[in-house]
Design a protein around this motif. Structure first.
Motif, mmCIF file in Angstrom:
data_model
loop_
_atom_site.group_PDB
_atom_site.id
_atom_site.type_symbol
_atom_site.label_atom_id
_atom_site.label_comp_id
_atom_site.label_asym_id
_atom_site.label_seq_id
_atom_site.Cartn_x
_atom_site.Cartn_y
_atom_site.Cartn_z
ATOM 1 N N ILE A 143 0.855 -1.188 0.000
ATOM 2 C CA ILE A 143 0.000 0.000 0.000
ATOM 3 C C ILE A 143 0.887 1.233 0.000
ATOM 4 C CG2 ILE A 143 -1.768 1.332 1.213
ATOM 5 C CD1 ILE A 143 -2.807 -1.213 2.427
ATOM 6 N N GLU A 144 0.587 2.158 -0.888
ATOM 7 C CA GLU A 144 1.346 3.399 -0.962
ATOM 8 C C GLU A 144 0.402 4.593 -0.842
ATOM 9 O OE1 GLU A 144 4.147 5.883 -4.130
ATOM 10 O OE2 GLU A 144 3.767 3.749 -4.452
ATOM 11 N N ASP A 145 0.714 5.498 0.049
ATOM 12 C CA ASP A 145 -0.032 6.752 0.173
ATOM 13 C C ASP A 145 0.423 7.679 -0.954
ATOM 14 O OD1 ASP A 145 -1.069 9.243 0.800
ATOM 15 O OD2 ASP A 145 -0.574 9.134 2.926
ATOM 16 N N ILE A 146 -0.471 7.949 -1.905
ATOM 17 C CA ILE A 146 -0.104 8.790 -3.051
ATOM 18 C C ILE A 146 -0.775 10.165 -2.972
ATOM 19 C CG2 ILE A 146 0.384 6.836 -4.563
ATOM 20 C CD1 ILE A 146 -2.376 7.346 -5.889
ATOM 21 N N SER A 147 -1.154 10.564 -1.770
ATOM 22 C CA SER A 147 -1.864 11.840 -1.597
ATOM 23 C C SER A 147 -1.059 13.027 -2.109
ATOM 24 C CB SER A 147 -2.229 12.036 -0.120
ATOM 25 O OG SER A 147 -3.009 10.965 0.365
ATOM 26 N N ASP A 148 0.239 13.049 -1.828
ATOM 27 C CA ASP A 148 1.073 14.171 -2.286
ATOM 28 C C ASP A 148 1.152 14.204 -3.808
ATOM 29 O OD1 ASP A 148 1.507 14.909 0.313
ATOM 30 O OD2 ASP A 148 3.505 14.012 0.457
ATOM 31 N N PHE A 149 1.271 13.031 -4.415
ATOM 32 C CA PHE A 149 1.291 12.942 -5.876
ATOM 33 C C PHE A 149 -0.017 13.483 -6.450
ATOM 34 C CE2 PHE A 149 -0.017 10.374 -9.597
ATOM 35 C CZ PHE A 149 0.967 10.751 -10.496
ATOM 36 N N VAL A 150 -1.140 13.086 -5.852
ATOM 37 C CA VAL A 150 -2.443 13.548 -6.319
ATOM 38 C C VAL A 150 -2.560 15.060 -6.193
ATOM 39 C CG1 VAL A 150 -4.928 13.495 -5.824
ATOM 40 C CG2 VAL A 150 -3.611 11.358 -5.874
ATOM 41 N N GLN A 151 -2.099 15.589 -5.060
ATOM 42 C CA GLN A 151 -2.160 17.031 -4.837
ATOM 43 C C GLN A 151 -1.353 17.788 -5.901
ATOM 44 O OE1 GLN A 151 -3.888 18.720 -2.687
ATOM 45 N NE2 GLN A 151 -3.012 20.765 -2.951
ATOM 46 N N LYS A 152 -0.181 17.277 -6.187
ATOM 47 C CA LYS A 152 0.677 17.937 -7.179
ATOM 48 C C LYS A 152 0.037 17.887 -8.562
ATOM 49 C CE LYS A 152 5.305 17.875 -9.219
ATOM 50 N NZ LYS A 152 6.654 17.231 -9.206
ATOM 51 N N GLN A 153 -0.515 16.723 -8.918
ATOM 52 C CA GLN A 153 -1.097 16.593 -10.252
ATOM 53 C C GLN A 153 -2.401 17.373 -10.388
ATOM 54 O OE1 GLN A 153 0.771 15.512 -12.610
ATOM 55 N NE2 GLN A 153 2.278 15.018 -11.014
ATOM 56 N N ARG A 154 -3.114 17.565 -9.300
ATOM 57 C CA ARG A 154 -4.316 18.406 -9.349
ATOM 58 C C ARG A 154 -3.953 19.822 -9.769
ATOM 59 N NH1 ARG A 154 -7.504 21.428 -5.639
ATOM 60 N NH2 ARG A 154 -6.096 20.947 -3.913
ATOM 61 N N GLN A 155 -2.770 20.261 -9.361
ATOM 62 C CA GLN A 155 -2.310 21.594 -9.742
ATOM 63 C C GLN A 155 -1.873 21.645 -11.207
ATOM 64 O OE1 GLN A 155 0.798 22.295 -6.872
ATOM 65 N NE2 GLN A 155 -0.619 22.450 -5.146
ATOM 66 N N ASN A 156 -1.641 20.461 -11.801
ATOM 67 C CA ASN A 156 -1.213 20.396 -13.202
ATOM 68 C C ASN A 156 -2.378 20.250 -14.176
ATOM 69 O OD1 ASN A 156 1.512 20.627 -12.651
ATOM 70 N ND2 ASN A 156 1.831 18.413 -12.487
ATOM 71 N N ILE A 157 -3.596 20.233 -13.645
ATOM 72 C CA ILE A 157 -4.757 20.122 -14.522
ATOM 73 C C ILE A 157 -5.047 21.483 -15.137
ATOM 74 C CG2 ILE A 157 -7.195 19.537 -14.705
ATOM 75 C CD1 ILE A 157 -6.877 17.762 -12.274
ATOM 76 N N LYS A 158 -4.766 21.608 -16.386
ATOM 77 C CA LYS A 158 -5.083 22.807 -17.156
ATOM 78 C C LYS A 158 -5.981 22.385 -18.313
ATOM 79 C CE LYS A 158 -1.953 24.820 -14.573
ATOM 80 N NZ LYS A 158 -2.334 25.663 -13.417
ATOM 81 N N SER A 159 -6.430 23.316 -19.100
ATOM 82 C CA SER A 159 -7.327 22.994 -20.199
ATOM 83 C C SER A 159 -6.689 22.029 -21.203
ATOM 84 C CB SER A 159 -7.760 24.262 -20.922
ATOM 85 O OG SER A 159 -6.632 24.957 -21.438
ATOM 86 N N ASP A 160 -5.348 22.102 -21.360
ATOM 87 C CA ASP A 160 -4.684 21.216 -22.317
ATOM 88 C C ASP A 160 -3.993 20.022 -21.650
ATOM 89 O OD1 ASP A 160 -2.586 22.491 -21.076
ATOM 90 O OD2 ASP A 160 -1.838 23.491 -22.877
ATOM 91 N N CYS A 161 -3.887 20.018 -20.330
ATOM 92 C CA CYS A 161 -3.316 18.906 -19.556
ATOM 93 C C CYS A 161 -1.891 18.543 -19.979
ATOM 94 C CB CYS A 161 -4.202 17.659 -19.650
ATOM 95 S SG CYS A 161 -5.775 17.806 -18.792
ATOM 96 N N THR A 162 -1.136 19.499 -20.507
ATOM 97 C CA THR A 162 0.202 19.185 -21.011
ATOM 98 C C THR A 162 1.186 18.804 -19.911
ATOM 99 O OG1 THR A 162 0.746 21.548 -20.972
ATOM 100 C CG2 THR A 162 -0.021 20.614 -23.070
ATOM 101 N N GLN A 163 0.946 19.250 -18.684
ATOM 102 C CA GLN A 163 1.862 18.966 -17.584
ATOM 103 C C GLN A 163 1.387 17.811 -16.697
ATOM 104 O OE1 GLN A 163 4.818 20.645 -17.441
ATOM 105 N NE2 GLN A 163 4.050 21.533 -19.357
ATOM 106 N N LEU A 164 0.226 17.282 -16.983
ATOM 107 C CA LEU A 164 -0.369 16.262 -16.109
ATOM 108 C C LEU A 164 0.325 14.914 -16.280
ATOM 109 C CD1 LEU A 164 -2.610 15.482 -14.094
ATOM 110 C CD2 LEU A 164 -4.061 14.980 -16.080
ATOM 111 N N ILE A 165 0.673 14.312 -15.141
ATOM 112 C CA ILE A 165 1.274 12.983 -15.086
ATOM 113 C C ILE A 165 0.301 12.052 -14.374
ATOM 114 C CG2 ILE A 165 3.231 11.606 -14.289
ATOM 115 C CD1 ILE A 165 4.017 13.651 -16.372
#
Length: 223
Positions: free
Chosen positions: A176-198
């Motif tokens: 089990i891995e807590d990926i909350s920090d990863f999710v938080q970071k990627q939420r900030q990468n959600i733009k209209s074109d999603c070019t930075q989203l991992i």
């Protein structure tokens, strides 16, 4: 209770979202997931005290309830849509959970649809009886893109209860891995074109048993 020993496992394999979206099916029922020959990753989101216990001990316990149905989702973006990218109350801790692939196949085999499907059940009474006695509930819902737009493709979620939930929570988990920090970071990468989203790298999960394929009503897919 002795602490469960955690397996040493690789972290989630990730890729740019735009690299993946073009190779995913656009319509139909598909199990999108990150998996290998031995394991598959599913996702759940919980309030802090439950999520932290699971991430620390490598199994579910403490204040985790075995008396209610617990839903697992193999599709990362479906989990993000349902949890609001961990912004919804009680879903602040997002967990990536590696479980035995053989166990996941057993879950699929045991699943009963949450709504009546005339092609699979003799009549509504037969379906209701199967649903009442099943330990696994199957639900297909519209998948969503990172911005929350509904898609034609369907995403699966599986509700576990009773002995299946008990086995999942303690015996079938590899890591089990807590990926909350990863999710938080990627939420900030959600733009209209999603070019930075991992996002975690996912492909269509292979279900080899014909009877299970037909029961899940999976769409045909070849890469």
């Amino acid at each position: 209770m002795a602490q469960k020993l955690k397996f040493t496992y690789v972290r989630l394999i990730t890729e740019p979202y735009l690299t993946q979206v073009n190779r995913w099916p656009k319509t139909g029922r598909h199990v999108l997931a990150q998996y290998d020959d031995q394991s598959i990753v599913v996702y759940q989101a919980y309030r802090t005290i439950i999520g932290n216990f699971a991430a620390t001990h490598g199994y579910f316990g403490g204040e985790f309830s075995f008396d209610r149905m617990s839903w697992i989702k193999p599709n990362f973006l479906w989990m993000m849509y349902r949890s609001g990218w961990r912004t919804k109350t009680g879903q602040e801790v997002v967990l990536a959970i590696w479980i035995k692939r053989s166990a996941f196949d057993e879950i699929l085999k045991a699943a009963v649809h949450s709504s009546f499907v005339s092609e699979l059940y003799l009549d509504r009474s037969a379906w209701q009886t199967a649903l009442k006695h099943s330990q696994v509930r199957l639900q297909w819902d519209p998948d969503h893109d990172p911005l929350g737009t509904k898609l034609e493709r369907r995403a699966i979620q599986l509700g576990l209860r009773g002995r299946v939930l008990a086995a999942y929570a303690k015996d079938w988990i590899l890591n089990i891995e807590d990926i909350s920090d990863f999710v938080q970071k990627q939420r900030q990468n959600i733009k209209s074109d999603c070019t930075q989203l991992i996002t975690p790298r996912e492909t269509v999960y292979s279900v080899f048993e014909t009877e299970t394929q037909e029961k899940l009503r999976l769409a045909a897919w070849t890469e």
